[in-house]
Design a protein around this motif. Structure first.
Motif, PDB file in Angstrom:
ATOM      1  N   ASP A 178       0.830  -1.201   0.000  1.00 51.18           N
ATOM      2  CA  ASP A 178       0.000   0.000   0.000  1.00 51.18           C
ATOM      3  C   ASP A 178       0.866   1.252   0.000  1.00 51.18           C
ATOM      4  O   ASP A 178       0.567   2.235  -0.692  1.00 51.18           O
ATOM      5  N   SER A 179       1.946   1.236   0.786  1.00 47.00           N
ATOM      6  CA  SER A 179       2.840   2.393   0.844  1.00 47.00           C
ATOM      7  C   SER A 179       3.463   2.665  -0.514  1.00 47.00           C
ATOM      8  O   SER A 179       3.552   3.812  -0.958  1.00 47.00           O
ATOM      9  N   LEU A 216      -8.260   3.748   0.191  1.00 51.12           N
ATOM     10  CA  LEU A 216      -6.846   3.539   0.477  1.00 51.12           C
ATOM     11  C   LEU A 216      -6.141   4.869   0.698  1.00 51.12           C
ATOM     12  O   LEU A 216      -5.368   5.033   1.658  1.00 51.12           O
ATOM     13  N   PHE A 217      -6.408   5.829  -0.146  1.00 47.91           N
ATOM     14  CA  PHE A 217      -5.764   7.131  -0.044  1.00 47.91           C
ATOM     15  C   PHE A 217      -6.177   7.832   1.245  1.00 47.91           C
ATOM     16  O   PHE A 217      -5.359   8.450   1.927  1.00 47.91           O
ATOM     17  N   LYS A 218      -7.450   7.720   1.584  1.00 47.21           N
ATOM     18  CA  LYS A 218      -7.960   8.337   2.814  1.00 47.21           C
ATOM     19  C   LYS A 218      -7.314   7.708   4.038  1.00 47.21           C
ATOM     20  O   LYS A 218      -6.929   8.415   4.994  1.00 47.21           O
ATOM     21  N   MET A 223      -6.740  12.203   3.590  1.00 46.42           N
ATOM     22  CA  MET A 223      -7.445  12.997   2.585  1.00 46.42           C
ATOM     23  C   MET A 223      -7.904  12.092   1.459  1.00 46.42           C
ATOM     24  O   MET A 223      -7.293  11.061   1.202  1.00 46.42           O
ATOM     25  N   THR A 224      -8.971  12.528   0.787  1.00 45.18           N
ATOM     26  CA  THR A 224      -9.345  11.836  -0.434  1.00 45.18           C
ATOM     27  C   THR A 224      -8.348  12.206  -1.525  1.00 45.18           C
ATOM     28  O   THR A 224      -7.546  13.139  -1.371  1.00 45.18           O
ATOM     29  N   THR A 225      -8.427  11.513  -2.647  1.00 47.34           N
ATOM     30  CA  THR A 225      -7.495  11.780  -3.737  1.00 47.34           C
ATOM     31  C   THR A 225      -7.623  13.212  -4.237  1.00 47.34           C
ATOM     32  O   THR A 225      -6.623  13.909  -4.436  1.00 47.34           O
ATOM     33  N   LEU A 226      -8.846  13.678  -4.431  1.00 44.43           N
ATOM     34  CA  LEU A 226      -9.047  15.035  -4.938  1.00 44.43           C
ATOM     35  C   LEU A 226      -8.676  16.088  -3.895  1.00 44.43           C
ATOM     36  O   LEU A 226      -8.159  17.163  -4.239  1.00 44.43           O
ATOM     37  N   GLN A 227      -8.934  15.795  -2.625  1.00 45.06           N
ATOM     38  CA  GLN A 227      -8.503  16.714  -1.577  1.00 45.06           C
ATOM     39  C   GLN A 227      -6.982  16.846  -1.559  1.00 45.06           C
ATOM     40  O   GLN A 227      -6.442  17.946  -1.382  1.00 45.06           O
TER      41      GLN A 227
END
Length: 317
Positions: A178-179, A216-218, A223-227
């Protein structure tokens, strides 16, 4: 690895700081820290520094924390230009320095075994999200309100070390799958910010389902991807505002905002100030060079708070 504690039951005490710029060849002069810590964030290097008998080669976006009561100097010339922030501060507590395995410390911190108001930082480390630290340092160095009964810089220095602590210990496990994916996505987003990116496009790039990518990003970044994409663009804008004299419209363009009005709205929403107000507030910092290296007496407010600090200055005879 050598770590130091920083106790936050009381604020750290800001002493002095600035940005140092020199054109090579240059070497740091010999100094002795008589009770104060010095935090150095390298913008452009390498810088060759020695603390007692330990040598460091400080490169861009790396941090060095010089402990008190130590001899400190450059052991070799930097042949090219150098640029770094320097920040001196005192702790109101007797702090500890100790050697520990990096992975063990990370496991202990993430397990929340530390119940006291203490944070830990290594003497030398790479700062991945250096933009946030750079902006916070600019805030610290831009405050010149001598009439305030609250020393705001003390709180901001404490906040800076907390931010460094979170950045260092929240870094993803470099060995996990994941990293690897998250780090790749971050770099790919930064490299493609000039495009109008979508979650679907980013997910396709790393062969993931868009919903899974967002979760996963959160989980890994908060943050979300767009954030995150918007956050990176604002970081670029803040650095351009405090480190250049670009017109605001040009800052918007170079921060990959297609519409200056959207840039102004999003910047104020995230930073609480308009781009013009932000620049005005955070661009008055002390610059020094090899010919200007001030010795500043310890302020009375610090001397009154700490009873074990001798007079600061050069190396004693």
């Amino acid at each position: 690895m050598l770590f130091s504690t920083f106790t936050l039951e009381k604020t750290l005490l800001y002493y002095k700081g600035g940005e140092f710029i020199a054109h090579g060849p240059w070497k740091h002069r010999r100094m002795y820290h008589k009770g104060d810590y010095e935090l150095i964030l390298c913008i452009k290097g390498p810088i060759y520094l020695q603390i007692n008998d330990q040598r460091f080669t400080l490169k861009a976006h790396e941090v060095l924390i010089v402990p008190p009561f130590t001899t400190f100097y450059g052991y070799q010339n930097s042949e090219n230009d150098v640029d770094f922030y320097w920040l001196h501060f005192f702790s109101q507590h007797k702090e500890d320095a100790f050697n520990s395995d990096e992975d063990e410390m990370t496991t202990e911190v993430k397990a929340n075994k530390n119940k006291k108001r203490k944070i830990f930082l290594p003497m030398y480390f790479k700062l991945n999200d250096y933009e946030e630290a750079t902006i916070l340092i600019h805030q610290i160095l831009s405050i010149h309100n001598e009439l305030s009964f609250i020393e705001e810089r003390d709180y901001l220095v404490s906040a800076l070390l907390i931010q460094l602590y979170k950045s260092y210990f929240n870094r993803p496990d470099a060995n996990s799958e994941d990293s690897t994916r998250i780090n790749y996505m971050k770099e790919w987003i930064r490299a493609n910010m000039s495009s109008t990116l979508t979650v679907a496009e980013i997910a396709d790039r790393v062969h993931l389902n868009p919903d899974y990518l967002t979760r996963l990003f959160k989980r890994c970044t908060g943050m979300t991807t767009l954030q995150y994409l918007n956050h990176v663009k604002i970081e670029v804008a803040t650095l351009l505002l405090v480190r250049t004299e670009m017109p605001i419209k040009q800052v918007a363009d170079n921060s990959y905002f297609n519409d200056p009005k959207v840039f102004m709205r999003r910047f104020k929403s995230e930073m609480g100030l308009s781009p013009r107000e932000y620049r005005k507030s955070y661009n008055l910092i002390h610059l020094n060079n090899p010919h200007v290296d001030p010795q500043i007496p310890i302020p009375k407010r610090i001397a009154d708070s700490i009873d074990y600090i001798p007079e600061n200055g050069d190396i004693p005879e």
